[in-house]
Enzyme design. Structure first.
Site, PDB file in Angstrom:
ATOM      1  N   HIS A   1     -35.367 -23.188  -1.369  1.00 10.10           N
ATOM      2  CA  HIS A   1     -33.896 -23.295  -1.437  1.00 10.10           C
ATOM      3  C   HIS A   1     -33.235 -22.908  -0.110  1.00 10.10           C
ATOM      4  CE1 HIS A   1     -34.619 -23.248  -5.838  1.00 10.10           C
ATOM      5  NE2 HIS A   1     -35.453 -22.269  -5.546  1.00 10.10           N
TER       6      HIS A   1
ATOM      7  N   SER B   1     -23.049 -31.603  26.378  1.00 14.09           N
ATOM      8  CA  SER B   1     -21.755 -32.031  25.866  1.00 14.09           C
ATOM      9  C   SER B   1     -20.857 -32.371  27.050  1.00 14.09           C
ATOM     10  CB  SER B   1     -21.127 -30.904  25.043  1.00 14.09           C
ATOM     11  OG  SER B   1     -19.726 -31.082  24.983  1.00 14.09           O
TER      12      SER B   1
ATOM     13  N   LYS C   1     -23.294 -26.263  25.980  1.00 17.00           N
ATOM     14  CA  LYS C   1     -24.001 -26.874  24.860  1.00 17.00           C
ATOM     15  C   LYS C   1     -25.311 -27.551  25.242  1.00 17.00           C
ATOM     16  CE  LYS C   1     -22.209 -28.184  21.147  1.00 17.00           C
ATOM     17  NZ  LYS C   1     -22.416 -27.847  19.745  1.00 17.00           N
TER      18      LYS C   1
ATOM     19  N   GLU D   1     -31.446 -35.411  15.596  1.00 14.14           N
ATOM     20  CA  GLU D   1     -30.433 -35.966  14.687  1.00 14.14           C
ATOM     21  C   GLU D   1     -30.645 -37.466  14.480  1.00 14.14           C
ATOM     22  OE1 GLU D   1     -26.376 -34.173  15.731  1.00 14.14           O
ATOM     23  OE2 GLU D   1     -27.704 -33.414  17.277  1.00 14.14           O
TER      24      GLU D   1
END
Ligand code: ARG
Length: 455
Positions: A153, A274, A280, A287
């Site tokens: 979980h 970024s 970043k 992704e």
């Protein structure tokens, strides 16, 4: 090609909906391989002359070299790769080219070409998965006793090892690989010679062309041979399941590389920055790997839907099979390569992994097991006692091993000093020696086994 029966050419829109040359040119090599095998067989059986067969086979090689060096001019009016190649062959060698299409149809031709193409992609997937498995095994070996939290979980459940977690993916991708291997064995029958649907009256040798093209045998029913696209469906199914697995490790990499987790460092080679936030470093590749399954599943559903309810034998609906399979194959091969690179480069961070492994009372099950073993307590009672100790630790804001013996004994008087041995994460993982368990001793066995199998 069929001017004999037609007095007018097609409408421009008809041509646009009908033509597949925009994409089926990907199968040019397979089309030429199939035609060369067919021509050789026709000559061997005395159906065409040896000199025509030589002219056809040589001419086809010229066509192939024109395609490969980019000088070939594709024509939409010629509809598809089969007719484009044949028309160019005619321009090169003259009337002998007209004998190539004896005893075959575009229906068995396209089934043959497409099978050869899909078979090549199955082989590429099998190789790509082997390479991917090898980098997971290397990661496992490097961190075979590095502790990390095991989750259920997405809550810390029990400590496990990095090696164990990496090897879980080896099992997963091994199943994917075996799906491609199984599908390849099942699909490897030659449709060539099924002709339009009913076979042919010419004395062809289907074993000869099957063998020349690396098929195990000719397909046994000509109606089935020209209307079967199971091989494409099985390829897409295997791609879908594999892409699902890729999305799972991709999701873990996104979570693990976040500032909140810091479990792994993803290399600069597979990260992006970024345009506005200079600090970043984003896991874009992970992704995209997580997302690719979307279009691959889309291809599978599209082809299942195209094939549903089609009467035997060939229908033009089946031309819509190719773009789905081409796109899914490109997506999968790119995903396998990107994931292999990311996994090879990533570095696990031992400190945050260990800290997280010890958090959330992760050794509570070890404590309960100890009560069963040392005090002969029924497991349900041990579960209850452990629950009370977890609550006590939680109330005091400490971990289980930070409770004093006196505090533990206030819940269960028979608890002794020996209990502390099972509360550390290293002892916890080392104790899980059941087959397939997380103990480094077990994981090492699995690593050795896979290193042998992947040689
Ligand atoms: N381009 C066609 C396809 O991909 C080739 C087969 C055409 N056969 C026919 N009977 N029209 O399916």
């Amino acid at each position: 090609m069929w001017g004999g029966r037609f007095s007018a050419g097609p409408d421009a829109i008809m041509e646009a909906i009908n033509a597949s040359i925009g994409y089926d040119r990907k199968m040019a090599k397979q089309d030429i391989d199939g035609s060369r095998a067919h021509a050789a067989m026709l000559a061997a059986r005395g159906i065409i002359s040896d000199s025509d067969a030589v002219a056809i086979r040589e001419g086809l090689l010229t066509v192939l070299s024109e395609i490969e060096n980019g000088t070939f001019e594709y024509s939409t009016a010629l509809e598809d790769i089969h007719m484009n190649v044949e028309a160019r062959l005619t321009a090169l060698i003259g009337p002998a080219a007209g004998r190539l299409h004896t005893a075959r149809s575009r229906n068995d031709q396209v089934a043959t070409d497409f099978k050869l193409w899909v078979r090549g992609q199955m082989d590429a997937a099998i190789d790509g998965l082997s390479a991917l498995m090898a980098v997971f095994v290397a990661q496992a070996e490097a961190g075979v006793d590095m502790v990390m939290p095991g989750f259920t979980h997405l809550q810390v459940a029990q400590p496990v090892t990095w090696g164990h977690h990496m090897m879980a993916y080896v099992e997963m991708f091994a199943r994917d690989r075996s799906r491609f291997i199984d599908a390849r064995a099942r699909m490897n029958e030659s449709p060539l010679g099924a002709a339009a649907l009913a076979g042919t009256s010419f004395p062809i040798d289907r074993d000869m062309t099957a063998e020349a093209l690396g098929f195990d045998r000719p397909s046994a029913n000509s109606l089935d041979a020209v209307s079967d696209r199971d091989f494409a469906l099985e390829f897409l199914t295997s791609c879908s399941i594999c892409a699902t697995h890729i999305s799972r490790i991709a999701e873990e990499l996104v979570i693990w590389s976040s500032a909140q987790f810091r479990f792994v460092t993803i290399s600069d080679r597979f990260s992006t920055g970024s345009s506005i936030m200079p600090q970043k470093k984003n896991p874009d590749a992970a992704e995209l790997l997580r997302a690719k399954v979307g279009r691959i599943n889309g291809s599978l559903v599209a082809l299942l839907t195209i094939m549903k309810g089609l009467p035997l034998a060939y229908s033009k609906d089946m031309q819509e099979d190719k773009e789905q399979v081409f796109d899914a194959a490109d997506s999968l091969m790119l995903s396998l390569a990107a994931l292999t690179g990311m996994v090879a480069d990533m570095r696990p961070n031992p400190e945050p992994l260990r800290k997280a492994a010890a958090s959330g009372f992760s050794t509570a099950t070890d404590l309960a097991d100890w009560l069963v073993r040392a005090l002969n307590m029924p497991f349900r009672d041990a579960h209850h006692v452990t629950g009370a100790l977890v609550k006590m630790a939680e109330d005091q804001g400490v971990d289980l091993h930070e409770l004093s013996l006196a505090q533990m004994q206030s819940v269960e008087p028979k608890i002794s000093e020996a209990v502390y041995e099972v509360l550390g994460v290293d002892n916890s993982v080392a104790s899980r020696i059941s087959y397939g368990g997380t103990a480094p001793a077990q994981v090492k066995m699995q690593i050795a086994r896979w290193k042998e199998l992947l040689k």
